[in-house]
Motif scaffolding. Structure first.
Motif, PDB file in Angstrom:
ATOM      1  N   ALA A  63       0.841  -1.195   0.000  1.00 49.67           N
ATOM      2  CA  ALA A  63       0.000   0.000   0.000  1.00 49.67           C
ATOM      3  C   ALA A  63       0.876   1.245   0.000  1.00 49.67           C
ATOM      4  O   ALA A  63       1.899   1.299   0.696  1.00 49.67           O
ATOM      5  CB  ALA A  63      -0.926   0.005   1.225  1.00 49.67           C
ATOM      6  N   ARG A  64       0.459   2.250  -0.787  1.00 54.19           N
ATOM      7  CA  ARG A  64       1.107   3.564  -0.812  1.00 54.19           C
ATOM      8  C   ARG A  64       0.040   4.632  -0.617  1.00 54.19           C
ATOM      9  O   ARG A  64      -0.948   4.663  -1.365  1.00 54.19           O
ATOM     10  CB  ARG A  64       1.849   3.795  -2.130  1.00 54.19           C
ATOM     11  N   PRO A  65       0.198   5.506   0.346  1.00 55.09           N
ATOM     12  CA  PRO A  65      -0.805   6.563   0.559  1.00 55.09           C
ATOM     13  C   PRO A  65      -0.763   7.600  -0.554  1.00 55.09           C
ATOM     14  O   PRO A  65       0.289   7.883  -1.130  1.00 55.09           O
ATOM     15  CB  PRO A  65      -0.406   7.158   1.914  1.00 55.09           C
ATOM     16  N   HIS A  66      -1.928   8.154  -0.864  1.00 51.71           N
ATOM     17  CA  HIS A  66      -2.011   9.174  -1.912  1.00 51.71           C
ATOM     18  C   HIS A  66      -1.397  10.487  -1.472  1.00 51.71           C
ATOM     19  O   HIS A  66      -0.801  11.204  -2.276  1.00 51.71           O
ATOM     20  CB  HIS A  66      -3.474   9.413  -2.294  1.00 51.71           C
ATOM     21  N   THR A  67      -1.558  10.845  -0.203  1.00 50.28           N
ATOM     22  CA  THR A  67      -1.081  12.133   0.285  1.00 50.28           C
ATOM     23  C   THR A  67       0.434  12.130   0.335  1.00 50.28           C
ATOM     24  O   THR A  67       1.087  11.099   0.505  1.00 50.28           O
ATOM     25  CB  THR A  67      -1.635  12.410   1.689  1.00 50.28           C
ATOM     26  N   ALA A  68       1.002  13.309   0.190  1.00 50.39           N
ATOM     27  CA  ALA A  68       2.465  13.419   0.219  1.00 50.39           C
ATOM     28  C   ALA A  68       2.999  13.140   1.601  1.00 50.39           C
ATOM     29  O   ALA A  68       4.050  12.551   1.761  1.00 50.39           O
ATOM     30  CB  ALA A  68       2.885  14.817  -0.240  1.00 50.39           C
ATOM     31  N   SER A  69       2.268  13.573   2.627  1.00 51.23           N
ATOM     32  CA  SER A  69       2.694  13.329   4.002  1.00 51.23           C
ATOM     33  C   SER A  69       1.743  12.323   4.638  1.00 51.23           C
ATOM     34  O   SER A  69       0.541  12.592   4.762  1.00 51.23           O
ATOM     35  CB  SER A  69       2.691  14.629   4.815  1.00 51.23           C
ATOM     36  N   PRO A  70       2.247  11.172   5.061  1.00 53.07           N
ATOM     37  CA  PRO A  70       1.357  10.169   5.654  1.00 53.07           C
ATOM     38  C   PRO A  70       0.938  10.467   7.086  1.00 53.07           C
ATOM     39  O   PRO A  70       0.260   9.660   7.698  1.00 53.07           O
ATOM     40  CB  PRO A  70       2.220   8.899   5.613  1.00 53.07           C
ATOM     41  N   HIS A  71       1.319  11.647   7.611  1.00 58.10           N
ATOM     42  CA  HIS A  71       1.034  11.939   9.018  1.00 58.10           C
ATOM     43  C   HIS A  71      -0.234  12.769   9.188  1.00 58.10           C
ATOM     44  O   HIS A  71      -0.646  13.030  10.308  1.00 58.10           O
ATOM     45  CB  HIS A  71       2.229  12.673   9.640  1.00 58.10           C
ATOM     46  N   GLY A  72      -0.851  13.209   8.104  1.00 56.11           N
ATOM     47  CA  GLY A  72      -2.074  13.972   8.207  1.00 56.11           C
ATOM     48  C   GLY A  72      -3.279  13.059   8.322  1.00 56.11           C
ATOM     49  O   GLY A  72      -3.165  11.846   8.470  1.00 56.11           O
ATOM     50  N   PRO A  73      -4.499  13.633   8.263  1.00 57.77           N
ATOM     51  CA  PRO A  73      -5.714  12.801   8.307  1.00 57.77           C
ATOM     52  C   PRO A  73      -5.752  11.835   7.135  1.00 57.77           C
ATOM     53  O   PRO A  73      -5.469  12.187   5.992  1.00 57.77           O
ATOM     54  CB  PRO A  73      -6.844  13.842   8.234  1.00 57.77           C
ATOM     55  N   ILE A  74      -6.116  10.598   7.412  1.00 57.04           N
ATOM     56  CA  ILE A  74      -6.103   9.538   6.417  1.00 57.04           C
ATOM     57  C   ILE A  74      -7.534   9.072   6.170  1.00 57.04           C
ATOM     58  O   ILE A  74      -8.281   8.765   7.099  1.00 57.04           O
ATOM     59  CB  ILE A  74      -5.232   8.358   6.877  1.00 57.04           C
ATOM     60  N   ALA A  75      -7.899   9.011   4.914  1.00 55.65           N
ATOM     61  CA  ALA A  75      -9.191   8.432   4.529  1.00 55.65           C
ATOM     62  C   ALA A  75      -8.986   6.946   4.265  1.00 55.65           C
ATOM     63  O   ALA A  75      -7.908   6.525   3.840  1.00 55.65           O
ATOM     64  CB  ALA A  75      -9.734   9.124   3.283  1.00 55.65           C
ATOM     65  N   PRO A  76     -10.003   6.123   4.501  1.00 56.45           N
ATOM     66  CA  PRO A  76      -9.824   4.675   4.323  1.00 56.45           C
ATOM     67  C   PRO A  76      -9.409   4.277   2.913  1.00 56.45           C
ATOM     68  O   PRO A  76      -8.709   3.287   2.724  1.00 56.45           O
ATOM     69  CB  PRO A  76     -11.198   4.113   4.692  1.00 56.45           C
ATOM     70  N   HIS A  77      -9.807   5.034   1.911  1.00 59.00           N
ATOM     71  CA  HIS A  77      -9.522   4.647   0.531  1.00 59.00           C
ATOM     72  C   HIS A  77      -8.437   5.514  -0.104  1.00 59.00           C
ATOM     73  O   HIS A  77      -8.348   5.572  -1.330  1.00 59.00           O
ATOM     74  CB  HIS A  77     -10.805   4.730  -0.299  1.00 59.00           C
TER      75      HIS A  77
END
Length: 444
Positions: A17-31
């Motif tokens: 898995a790779r998060p869409h946001t540039a910073s993985p420390h902000g609010p995260i949506a399930p998808h």
């Protein structure tokens, strides 16, 4: 733009898995993740995971950190070995339970729950853990392979063969294909009331009610195990987090809530919760750079021990001798040893050994009071000594050593003269032959 990578290594698949946001420390949506699933087919799962990570890092150079979720210490050891064989170092290992709690807290699914039961039902087994969500500490955890997704698939397979609609596969390959078909039917029943899938052996036909009746005993057994884990942990719990591919089955949440008496939380795509949680925990691995010390010697150079020692421990500077000078000293010592041995054997040891120490301008004279010397050649044969004057004339002793600035011309060496560089010539006396009388004739 840099990104991170989360990896979970299961018995049936490797998920990334790779998060869409540039910073993985902000609010995260399930998808808000890019997901990839690699099924395990005749490969060692740890080796497959390491190869998949290596290929992903080469194709996506913007990934700055990788986190891999592990189940146990033995699992972590196998992952480290596989990553070392692929020469991959910029990664970290995180526990699966901690990664799951990380994702649930980031999405807000377990907000207000301080003590949580993590119910993880995957293809190879069931793991039940009691976790403190504030400290991420696991209070108690147990795992069993008696209840698993593979076991539920086998129940469907046997039920289909017993119904007469499916012929028993003749070989292991046909059996594996039928198991895969039963697994697909199980997954479709998560959102459908009935499913029909054709195969070479026949039609796989299964309804939701029949399926729940088929697996009810196994699910209740798993709920009983979860309740026993809570009792053994001696900690009250306020919720259940159901993860793993089998948690998609609606019957599981119903049975767990009835047995536990607390809310049961099933996130979207529960089989990827650990993978996405690992991506949230990925951090770049810091490499310790060792700065070279001052005055460090060059590679391959030889360093004297005195150069490494402190000044107050250093010895006085040593005079280095060349090889030629050392060889000359050895040669001189060897020559002196030979001369001394000859002189001692001939009876002139004292004169030869003390001549250099008595360096004077006067010739060395032999004391008239010295007793005559006898050179023994044989225990039965002795040569009578001559007088002192005759000895001096016959032996022709070398002239005394004089300390002069110029070296005197060296005498012409005779047949019995031994010349050693740096020493006076030494004449070895000639020993007259000894004539033995003929033995008397034997009496007739």
């Amino acid at each position: 733009m840099s990104s991170v990578l989360g990896v979970s290594v299961g018995a049936g698949a490797v998920r990334m898995a790779r998060p869409h946001t540039a910073s993985p420390h902000g609010p995260i949506a399930p998808h808000s993740f890019d997901l990839q699933t690699i099924p395990v087919v005749e490969h060692q799962v740890e080796e497959l995971a390491a190869e998949a990570i290596g290929v992903t890092l080469e194709s996506m150079p913007g990934i700055a950190a990788t986190a891999i979720a592990y189940r146990s210490e033995q699992h972590a050891k196998a992952l480290r070995a596989a990553m070392a064989r692929q020469q991959l170092t910029n990664y970290e290992l995180v526990p699966e339970i901690v990664a799951a709690v990380e994702f649930a807290q980031a999405t807000g699914d377990i907000r207000g729950i301080s003590s949580l039961v993590v119910y993880d039902l995957g293809s190879s087994g069931l793991t039940v853990s009691v976790v403190d969500t504030q400290t991420r500490e696991t209070r108690h955890s147990e795992r069993t392979s008696d209840i698993s997704g593979d076991y539920l698939d086998s129940l469907i397979r046997e039920q289909q063969i017993a119904s007469g609609r499916i012929a028993h596969p003749p070989d292991s390959a046909g059996l594996a294909a039928l198991d895969a078909l039963c697994r697909e039917a199980k997954e479709q029943l998560s959102s459908n009331t009935a499913v029909a899938l054709p195969s070479e052996q026949g039609l796989v036909l299964l309804a939701q009610e029949n399926f729940e009746a088929l697996i009810m005993l196994a699910i209740e057994s798993s709920a009983r195990m979860a309740r026993d884990v809570i009792v053994r942990s001696d900690r009250p719990v306020h919720g259940v987090l159901a993860i793993g591919g089998c948690s998609r089955i609606p019957l599981i949440a119903k049975v767990l809530e009835r047995w536990m008496g607390v809310p049961v939380i099933v996130p979207d795509s529960p089989e990827t919760v650990v993978t996405r949680g690992a991506a949230l925990m990925a951090r770049p691995v810091r490499t310790v750079v060792q700065t070279p010390q001052q005055h460090a010697p060059a590679a391959g150079s030889l360093v004297d021990d005195d150069e490494l020692a402190p000044a107050w421990l250093s010895a006085p500077p040593k005079r280095r001798r060349g090889k030629r000078e050392i060889n000359g000293a050895v040669l001189t010592v060897s020559a002196l040893a030979v001369v001394a041995a000859i002189g001692l054997g001939l009876g002139y040891g004292p004169q030869v050994l003390t001549r250099d120490s008595q360096s004077s301008d006067h010739p060395t004279s032999v004391s008239p009071t010295s007793p005559p010397r006898t050179t023994t050649l044989d225990p039965q044969i002795a040569v009578a000594p001559a007088s002192t004057t005759e000895s001096a004339e016959s032996v022709a002793a070398p002239p005394p050593y004089r300390a002069t600035t110029t070296e005197p011309p060296s005498p012409t060496p005779g047949p019995n003269t031994i010349v050693v560089p740096g020493l006076p010539p030494i004449v070895v006396p000639t020993i007259p032959p000894v004539i033995l009388p003929f033995p008397p004739p034997a009496p007739r």
